[in-house]
Design a protein around this motif. Structure first.
Motif, short mmCIF file in Angstrom:
data_model
loop_
_atom_site.label_atom_id
_atom_site.label_comp_id
_atom_site.label_asym_id
_atom_site.label_seq_id
_atom_site.Cartn_x
_atom_site.Cartn_y
_atom_site.Cartn_z
N GLU A 83 4.44 8.04 -10.82
CA GLU A 83 5.84 7.70 -11.14
C GLU A 83 6.76 8.42 -10.18
O GLU A 83 6.49 9.55 -9.75
CB GLU A 83 6.15 8.11 -12.58
CG GLU A 83 7.54 7.72 -13.05
CD GLU A 83 7.80 8.18 -14.48
OE1 GLU A 83 8.98 8.39 -14.81
OE2 GLU A 83 6.81 8.35 -15.24
N VAL A 84 7.86 7.75 -9.80
CA VAL A 84 8.92 8.36 -8.99
C VAL A 84 10.25 8.11 -9.69
O VAL A 84 10.59 6.98 -10.01
CB VAL A 84 8.97 7.75 -7.56
CG1 VAL A 84 10.14 8.35 -6.77
CG2 VAL A 84 7.66 7.98 -6.82
N VAL A 133 2.23 12.91 -10.39
CA VAL A 133 0.92 12.51 -9.90
C VAL A 133 -0.09 12.64 -11.03
O VAL A 133 0.20 13.24 -12.08
CB VAL A 133 0.48 13.36 -8.68
CG1 VAL A 133 1.45 13.18 -7.52
CG2 VAL A 133 0.37 14.83 -9.06
N GLY A 134 -1.29 12.08 -10.83
CA GLY A 134 -2.33 12.15 -11.85
C GLY A 134 -2.76 13.59 -12.13
O GLY A 134 -2.59 14.48 -11.29
N ALA A 183 -1.06 17.87 -1.56
CA ALA A 183 -1.47 16.77 -0.68
C ALA A 183 -0.57 15.56 -0.88
O ALA A 183 -0.19 14.88 0.09
CB ALA A 183 -2.93 16.40 -0.94
N ALA A 184 -0.21 15.29 -2.14
CA ALA A 184 0.68 14.16 -2.42
C ALA A 184 2.04 14.37 -1.78
O ALA A 184 2.63 13.45 -1.19
CB ALA A 184 0.83 13.99 -3.93
N LEU A 213 11.22 17.38 -2.53
CA LEU A 213 10.41 16.68 -3.53
C LEU A 213 9.90 17.66 -4.58
O LEU A 213 9.31 18.70 -4.24
CB LEU A 213 9.22 15.98 -2.86
CG LEU A 213 9.56 14.94 -1.77
CD1 LEU A 213 8.27 14.44 -1.12
CD2 LEU A 213 10.33 13.78 -2.36
N GLN A 214 10.14 17.36 -5.85
CA GLN A 214 9.53 18.11 -6.94
C GLN A 214 8.34 17.28 -7.42
O GLN A 214 8.51 16.16 -7.88
CB GLN A 214 10.51 18.32 -8.10
CG GLN A 214 9.87 19.06 -9.26
CD GLN A 214 10.74 19.05 -10.50
OE1 GLN A 214 11.91 18.75 -10.42
NE2 GLN A 214 10.13 19.36 -11.65
N VAL A 215 7.15 17.82 -7.26
CA VAL A 215 5.93 17.09 -7.61
C VAL A 215 5.26 17.77 -8.80
O VAL A 215 4.92 18.96 -8.75
CB VAL A 215 4.96 17.03 -6.41
CG1 VAL A 215 3.74 16.17 -6.76
CG2 VAL A 215 5.66 16.47 -5.17
N ASP A 216 5.07 17.01 -9.88
CA ASP A 216 4.46 17.54 -11.11
C ASP A 216 3.23 16.71 -11.47
O ASP A 216 3.11 15.54 -11.08
CB ASP A 216 5.43 17.44 -12.29
CG ASP A 216 6.65 18.32 -12.11
OD1 ASP A 216 6.56 19.32 -11.39
OD2 ASP A 216 7.70 17.99 -12.70
#
Length: 320
Positions: free
Chosen positions: A247-248, A269-270, A277-278, A297-300
């Motif tokens: 989801e974004v 991410v999953g 890496a994502a 980017l905040q990646v959770d």
């Protein structure tokens, strides 16, 4: 923006930030300085002849050239301010000084164009006795001077709204001199003195059109709109299509200044996917496909939940 999820990872890519151009800022400054010298030198001649001949076309050209000189001078100042490094509360430096300059140039074109329309209509009703020969001679010299100035600025970095604002001033001045030369020729050949007023209205129309373009473009930057030509939906879909991205949302794309697009987003991410890496993959995608290098980017991990921490007395009340 959703903050505080478990396994939260933040990432920013800022190197290069997309503000480099094919023409160096030093080269742009040199072109602007040459154009400024040409404009100021000829403006004095035009004011003198315009006053002696009572030509509105020449005087409006001279007034426009004064705003040209101010526009170029302001553009030079804005370039210098924009080069200052970020510091203190100005975390992006003073890069938006260029947009302020473009907005000022658009506003002066709009005001001057409106004033010339009013006076031009008045002169159509009561045309003064304007001699055609001085009008034609000065206008032809003005065409030559403005051709050189236009050529100089066309080689500067016109991706910058700041430089484009100064260029639009010079370009409309070139059109003004061509219109004035035509008016002078018509007066000489036919004695039709209203040609001077008609020429000034043509100039005003060109100025108002240029003003609208500058105000619209600079206004988009101030209102944090996405850069023109950038499809935000396409960016979001491309990011969501990356392997592992679930989801974004909270996607924002804006310009700090012309040629400096920025992006921020919250990405899920999953649970078994590598956040780092994502993020690196998304940064490469944004840089290579959309030319956006300044990203945050905040990646959770999907499904991360906030833990609720209660005071002991709250827990006791909940048990009762």
């Amino acid at each position: 923006m959703h903050m505080g999820h478990a396994h939260a990872h933040g990432g920013g890519s800022h190197a290069g930030h997309g503000h480099s151009h094919g023409v160096s800022e030093d080269a742009s400054q040199g072109k602007l300085a040459i154009a400024l010298a040409l404009i100021v030198g000829f403006m004095a001649v035009e004011v003198t002849v315009g006053a002696l001949t009572s030509s509105l076309a020449l005087l409006s050209d001279a007034a426009h050239m004064l705003t040209d000189a101010a526009a170029i001078g302001l553009a030079l100042v804005a370039l210098r301010l924009a080069r200052r490094p970020a510091g203190g509360s100005f975390t992006f430096g003073l890069k938006r000084a260029e947009i302020l300059s473009a907005q000022f140039n658009g506003a002066t074109l709009a005001v001057l164009g409106t004033l010339i329309v009013v006076e031009g209509v008045t002169r159509l009703v009561n045309p003064p006795d304007v001699p055609g020969a001085p009008l034609l001679i000065v206008a032809l010299v003005g065409v030559a001077v403005n051709l050189v100035a236009t050529w100089q600025l066309s080689q500067a970095n016109r991706e910058s709204l700041n430089v484009e604002g100064a260029f639009q001033h010079i370009l409309t001045d070139l059109a003004a001199f061509i219109s004035t030369a035509v008016a002078g020729a018509v007066i000489l050949l036919t004695g039709f003195h209203r040609a001077d007023g008609i020429a000034s209205l043509v100039v005003a129309a060109i100025m108002l059109k240029a003003a609208y373009g500058l105000l619209k473009s600079s206004g988009r930057v101030f209102l944090e709109a996405a850069p023109e030509g950038v499809d935000v939906e396409a960016i979001g879909q491309a990011m969501a299509a990356r392997p592992g991205v679930e989801e974004v949302h909270d996607l924002h794309v804006w310009e700090v200044t012309s040629g400096f697009p920025s992006l921020s987003a919250h990405v899920l991410v999953g649970t078994r996917d590598d956040c780092h890496a994502a993020r690196r993959g998304l940064e490469r995608l944004l840089a290579n496909r959309f030319d956006i290098e300044h990203t945050t980017l905040q990646v959770d991990h999907e499904g991360g939940e906030l833990r609720s921490i209660e005071q002991p007395e709250q827990r006791e009340r909940a048990i009762r």
